[in-house]
Design an enzyme around this catalytic site. Structure first.
Site, PDB file in Angstrom:
ATOM      1  N   ASP A  27       0.870  -1.190   0.000  1.00 32.53           N
ATOM      2  CA  ASP A  27       0.000   0.000   0.000  1.00 32.53           C
ATOM      3  C   ASP A  27       0.904   1.237   0.000  1.00 32.53           C
ATOM      4  O   ASP A  27       2.130   1.136   0.138  1.00 32.53           O
ATOM      5  CB  ASP A  27      -0.925   0.000   1.229  1.00 32.53           C
ATOM      6  CG  ASP A  27      -1.946   1.146   1.181  1.00 32.53           C
ATOM      7  OD1 ASP A  27      -2.339   1.560   0.081  1.00 32.53           O
ATOM      8  OD2 ASP A  27      -2.344   1.647   2.262  1.00 32.53           O
ATOM      9  N   SER A  28       0.273   2.403  -0.118  1.00 29.59           N
ATOM     10  CA  SER A  28       1.036   3.649  -0.045  1.00 29.59           C
ATOM     11  C   SER A  28       1.371   4.007   1.400  1.00 29.59           C
ATOM     12  O   SER A  28       2.327   4.727   1.673  1.00 29.59           O
ATOM     13  CB  SER A  28       0.196   4.782  -0.641  1.00 29.59           C
ATOM     14  OG  SER A  28      -1.027   4.878   0.083  1.00 29.59           O
TER      15      SER A  28
ATOM     16  N   TYR B 147      -1.258   8.101  -2.848  1.00 28.45           N
ATOM     17  CA  TYR B 147      -1.488   7.582  -4.192  1.00 28.45           C
ATOM     18  C   TYR B 147      -2.741   8.165  -4.842  1.00 28.45           C
ATOM     19  O   TYR B 147      -2.848   8.183  -6.059  1.00 28.45           O
ATOM     20  CB  TYR B 147      -1.624   6.055  -4.135  1.00 28.45           C
ATOM     21  CG  TYR B 147      -0.307   5.322  -4.272  1.00 28.45           C
ATOM     22  CD1 TYR B 147       0.919   5.969  -4.126  1.00 28.45           C
ATOM     23  CD2 TYR B 147      -0.299   3.963  -4.568  1.00 28.45           C
ATOM     24  CE1 TYR B 147       2.111   5.277  -4.259  1.00 28.45           C
ATOM     25  CE2 TYR B 147       0.890   3.269  -4.719  1.00 28.45           C
ATOM     26  CZ  TYR B 147       2.092   3.927  -4.565  1.00 28.45           C
ATOM     27  OH  TYR B 147       3.273   3.240  -4.716  1.00 28.45           O
ATOM     28  N   GLY B 148      -3.700   8.607  -4.014  1.00 29.88           N
ATOM     29  CA  GLY B 148      -4.979   9.118  -4.540  1.00 29.88           C
ATOM     30  C   GLY B 148      -4.810  10.333  -5.436  1.00 29.88           C
ATOM     31  O   GLY B 148      -5.712  10.689  -6.188  1.00 29.88           O
TER      32      GLY B 148
ATOM     33  N   CYS C 236      -4.466  -1.866  -1.840  1.00 26.60           N
ATOM     34  CA  CYS C 236      -4.693  -0.452  -2.113  1.00 26.60           C
ATOM     35  C   CYS C 236      -5.587  -0.344  -3.337  1.00 26.60           C
ATOM     36  O   CYS C 236      -5.228  -0.845  -4.411  1.00 26.60           O
ATOM     37  CB  CYS C 236      -3.340   0.218  -2.380  1.00 26.60           C
ATOM     38  SG  CYS C 236      -3.461   1.919  -2.952  1.00 26.60           S
ATOM     39  N   ASN C 237      -6.745   0.267  -3.172  1.00 27.60           N
ATOM     40  CA  ASN C 237      -7.684   0.393  -4.299  1.00 27.60           C
ATOM     41  C   ASN C 237      -7.131   1.321  -5.373  1.00 27.60           C
ATOM     42  O   ASN C 237      -7.298   1.069  -6.562  1.00 27.60           O
ATOM     43  CB  ASN C 237      -9.023   0.946  -3.822  1.00 27.60           C
ATOM     44  CG  ASN C 237      -9.755  -0.007  -2.911  1.00 27.60           C
ATOM     45  OD1 ASN C 237     -10.597  -0.772  -3.349  1.00 27.60           O
ATOM     46  ND2 ASN C 237      -9.432   0.013  -1.624  1.00 27.60           N
TER      47      ASN C 237
ATOM     48  N   CYS D 263     -11.377   2.452  -0.228  1.00 24.06           N
ATOM     49  CA  CYS D 263      -9.972   2.784  -0.002  1.00 24.06           C
ATOM     50  C   CYS D 263      -9.602   2.008   1.253  1.00 24.06           C
ATOM     51  O   CYS D 263     -10.349   2.040   2.245  1.00 24.06           O
ATOM     52  CB  CYS D 263      -9.815   4.291   0.238  1.00 24.06           C
ATOM     53  SG  CYS D 263      -8.195   4.760   0.875  1.00 24.06           S
ATOM     54  N   THR D 264      -8.479   1.311   1.219  1.00 25.80           N
ATOM     55  CA  THR D 264      -8.145   0.446   2.364  1.00 25.80           C
ATOM     56  C   THR D 264      -7.836   1.242   3.637  1.00 25.80           C
ATOM     57  O   THR D 264      -7.821   0.687   4.723  1.00 25.80           O
ATOM     58  CB  THR D 264      -6.955  -0.483   2.013  1.00 25.80           C
ATOM     59  OG1 THR D 264      -5.867   0.328   1.530  1.00 25.80           O
ATOM     60  CG2 THR D 264      -7.360  -1.496   0.966  1.00 25.80           C
ATOM     61  N   HIS D 265      -7.602   2.534   3.489  1.00 28.20           N
ATOM     62  CA  HIS D 265      -7.412   3.363   4.688  1.00 28.20           C
ATOM     63  C   HIS D 265      -8.723   3.508   5.490  1.00 28.20           C
ATOM     64  O   HIS D 265      -8.681   3.710   6.697  1.00 28.20           O
ATOM     65  CB  HIS D 265      -6.945   4.769   4.312  1.00 28.20           C
ATOM     66  CG  HIS D 265      -5.467   4.883   4.099  1.00 28.20           C
ATOM     67  ND1 HIS D 265      -4.826   4.417   2.986  1.00 28.20           N
ATOM     68  CD2 HIS D 265      -4.494   5.430   4.888  1.00 28.20           C
ATOM     69  CE1 HIS D 265      -3.529   4.679   3.079  1.00 28.20           C
ATOM     70  NE2 HIS D 265      -3.303   5.296   4.225  1.00 28.20           N
TER      71      HIS D 265
END
Ligand code: DGL
Length: 253
Positions: free
Chosen positions: A3-4, A35-36, A67-68, A176-178
């Site tokens: 992921d970021s 990354y978004g 990470c989407n 979003c995985t966050h």
């Protein structure tokens, strides 16, 4: 896993729960976070070069792009350059559409993800009967990073971002995985009957399926490492990662 930032930890926890015997390297690209805000071209270039390099040195059995924003941009390119299975995370539009009684769902993701053609195709294939309210927010990603470090998000600000969902949807996709790291706060600022869905459990099941039949290591051989790309991690993050159970936290060049 990749992921970021700390978002993929929401998926890491699901995988650890289903597969406690598996050793995981969790790589986060803090040098290119967030990354978004990156274009598809930038993401494809960065992700393919970084991950192929790390796969070559670490030889994992498979890669999970947790990470989407990365998956919706770079999965096909990544699958082309790697010989091992690549599991991607894409927003749980399909389960949300089948859960929604009102045929009205919300998508909460990064600005990059909500605007991607991948998402339009996903909605057309699996949620064509639904009204879909899309909210892209990079600010929420930073809120999740801070929440992981122990700072409670500003609920007023969160309520403002999520306000279009209230009275309009019965299901929200955390794309979003966050965002699962903010679930309890999102629940506090949205209608009580709204259900939040994410892809974490489904990803863990897919990983379990792909690894089934593999060797099971003795507990003493299990090592979970957090790897990162930009030096000088802040202390609250290091503490969080140690509490998560990472035995090593290493910078990679
Ligand atoms: N966790 C990421 C996602 O699932 C991206 C967050 C970011 O770096 O903008 O989209």
């Amino acid at each position: 896993m990749f992921d970021s930032g700390v978002g993929g930890i929401s998926v890491f926890r699901e995988i650890k729960q289903q597969l406690p015997h598996v050793s995981i390297d969790y790589l986060f690209d803090n040098a290119f976070y967030p990354y978004g805000q990156l274009s598809e071209t930038q993401l494809v270039e960065r992700i393919t070069s970084l991950i192929s390099r790390v796969v070559e040195t670490e030889s994992p059995a498979l890669v999970v792009i947790a990470c989407n924003s990365a998956s919706t941009a770079a999965l096909p390119a990544l699958r082309e350059c790697l010989k091992i299975p690549v599991v991607g995370v894409v927003p749980a539009i399909k389960p949300a559409a089948s859960h929604s009684k009102q045929n009205a769902i919300g998508l909460l993701a990064t600005e990059g993800t909500v605007n991607r053609s991948y998402i339009t195709a996903l909605i057309n294939s699996y949620a064509a009967k639904c009204n879909v309210i899309k909210i892209g927010s990079n600010e929420l990603v930073e809120m999740a990073e801070m929440a992981y470090r122990g700072t409670k998000p500003c609920l007023e600000r969160l309520a403002k971002i999520c306000a279009p969902f209230n009275n309009n949807v019965d299901t929200i996709v955390l794309g979003c995985t966050h965002f699962p790291l903010l679930s309890r706060y999102i629940n506090q600022v949205t209608d009580h009957q709204i259900m939040l869905v994410d892809s974490g459990k489904a990803i863990a099941s897919r990983v379990a399926q792909l690894l089934s039949g593999g060797e099971i290591k003795a507990p003493s051989q299990r090592i979970d490492r957090a790897l990162y790309t930009k030096p000088n991690l802040d202390n609250p993050l290091i503490v969080g990662l140690q509490q998560e159970g990472f035995n090593q936290i290493n910078l990679i060049n």
